[in-house]
Enzyme design. Structure first.
Site, PDB file in Angstrom:
ATOM      1  N   GLY A  20       1.432  -0.711  -0.095  1.00  0.00           N
ATOM      2  CA  GLY A  20       0.203  -0.231  -0.537  1.00  0.00           C
ATOM      3  C   GLY A  20       0.971   1.252  -0.155  1.00  0.00           C
ATOM      4  O   GLY A  20       0.104   2.678   0.415  1.00  0.00           O
ATOM      5  N   GLY A  26       2.036   4.414   3.604  1.00  0.00           N
ATOM      6  CA  GLY A  26       2.942   3.607   2.812  1.00  0.00           C
ATOM      7  C   GLY A  26       3.734   4.524   2.219  1.00  0.00           C
ATOM      8  O   GLY A  26       4.844   4.093   1.662  1.00  0.00           O
ATOM      9  N   SER A 149      -4.491  -0.216  14.732  1.00  0.00           N
ATOM     10  CA  SER A 149      -4.630   1.645  14.676  1.00  0.00           C
ATOM     11  C   SER A 149      -5.538   1.380  16.173  1.00  0.00           C
ATOM     12  O   SER A 149      -5.325   0.183  16.523  1.00  0.00           O
ATOM     13  CB  SER A 149      -6.037   0.542  13.579  1.00  0.00           C
ATOM     14  OG  SER A 149      -7.184   2.240  13.910  1.00  0.00           O
ATOM     15  N   TYR A 175     -14.128  -3.342  11.034  1.00  0.00           N
ATOM     16  CA  TYR A 175     -12.766  -2.616  10.907  1.00  0.00           C
ATOM     17  C   TYR A 175     -12.022  -2.706  12.288  1.00  0.00           C
ATOM     18  O   TYR A 175     -10.274  -3.160  12.315  1.00  0.00           O
ATOM     19  CB  TYR A 175     -12.712  -1.545  10.633  1.00  0.00           C
ATOM     20  CG  TYR A 175     -11.462  -0.493  10.176  1.00  0.00           C
ATOM     21  CD1 TYR A 175     -10.569  -1.011   9.841  1.00  0.00           C
ATOM     22  CD2 TYR A 175     -11.509   0.313  11.534  1.00  0.00           C
ATOM     23  CE1 TYR A 175      -9.546  -0.195   9.190  1.00  0.00           C
ATOM     24  CE2 TYR A 175      -9.506   0.360  12.133  1.00  0.00           C
ATOM     25  CZ  TYR A 175      -9.230   1.118  10.774  1.00  0.00           C
ATOM     26  OH  TYR A 175      -7.222   1.389  10.366  1.00  0.00           O
TER      27      TYR A 175
END
Length: 321
Positions: A20, A26, A149, A175
């Protein structure tokens, strides 16, 4: 003054793979690694966008050694092809940064039928890392860095229904599950590598609240009024509260390069609520430290992806230090 890219060691003769790498964290990571002298492999899905980024970086970083590796984490056949291609191109990989991800998406499936966020954020990286782990075995200070995260805190991993086949789909909870899985995976990988007496380190990181394109991607997929309302809201929130992607990338760059970064640990920003700031060690979630959950998620991931890792001599995580 906290740790910055100015504290990074030189990475000449090192090869780094960043998933990414065309935008956000990224891209910032790829730029910093290239400036430090590493050969950087941008493992990405969009060939045209990647070519534009590579051209831009070669202009701003004279002599930068940059390569594109086609990789679609939502398609296990693409993951396998990318792993095979990487073996053909390089003799070793020194750094693998599992950075790519999707967030807050509507209910979607990967090519192989997995819930999109769990499939891309966890299973795709699990399969890709397993397919290339042997390339890190003889590398210089080899490290695998997996990006989680802060929203992993809202996640729970339902091993009986990881793809939301039976429970109601809630995008943010899906998520959170995928980002918690990133932490659990990173720690379980650490245990297994140590049990195998491998020199490879495995760390988890999170960026805090960083302004990237990720926040807008999910609403764009939904379209309609929600997307039109979400875009200005996200822009305003990013402007008021978020740090930029260069700051957000510091924890993964610290984990990938700092001599003091340690396998099995978790790094994030040092500011209030870990939302902003310079990289520091932060506390792993209890589920990430749960050895039984680590073992069970690993086995489930092997079953779902068909990737059985080859770590000769590795004991189960229960026997690891």
């Amino acid at each position: 003054m906290g740790w910055t890219t100015a504290d990074m060691p030189r990475l000449d003769d090192r090869t780094a793979v960043v998933t990414g790498a065309t935008s956000g964290l990224g891209r910032s990571t790829a730029i910093a690694l290239a400036r430090a002298g590493a050969t950087v492999v941008l493992a990405t899905r969009d060939a045209d966008k990647t070519a534009d980024v590579i051209d831009e970086l070669r202009t701003s970083i004279p002599g930068a050694d940059l390569q594109h590796l086609p990789l679609d984490l939502a398609d296990l056949s693409s993951v396998a092809a990318a792993a095979a291609m990487l073996h053909d191109r390089v003799e070793r990989v020194d750094l693998l940064v599992n950075n790519a991800g999707v967030m807050n998406t509507p209910r979607r499936r990967t090519v192989d039928g997995f819930e999109l966020q769990f499939g891309v954020n966890h299973l795709g990286h699990f399969a890709f890392t397993g397919g290339v782990i042997d390339l890190l075995a003889d590398a210089i200070d080899p490290r695998v860095v997996t990006v989680s995260s802060g929203l992993a805190r809202i996640g729970t991993i339902d091993l009986d229904d990881p793809n939301f086949d039976r429970r109601r789909y809630v995008a943010w909870l899906a998520y959170g599950q995928s980002k918690l899985a990133n932490q659990v995976f990173a720690v379980e990988l650490h245990r297994r590598l140590r049990a195998a007496r491998s020199p490879i380190a495995s760390m988890a990181v999170h960026p805090g609240f960083a302004a990237t394109n990720l926040q807008a991607a999910g609403p764009r997929m939904r379209g309609g009024l929600r997307a039109s309302l979400a875009t200005p809201f996200n822009r305003a929130a990013n402007a008021m509260f978020a740090q930029n992607s260069d700051m957000g990338a510091l924890p993964q760059l610290f984990a990938a390069t700092a001599p003091t970064a340690a396998s099995g640990h978790y790094y994030g920003p040092d500011g209030l609520l870990e939302q902003r700031g310079h990289p520091t060690e932060v506390e792993l979630l209890a589920d990430a430290r749960d050895r039984e959950l680590g073992t069970r998620l690993w086995r489930l991931s092997e079953h779902l992806t068909g990737i059985v890792w080859d770590l000769p001599g590795a004991a189960t995580s229960r026997d690891a230090a």
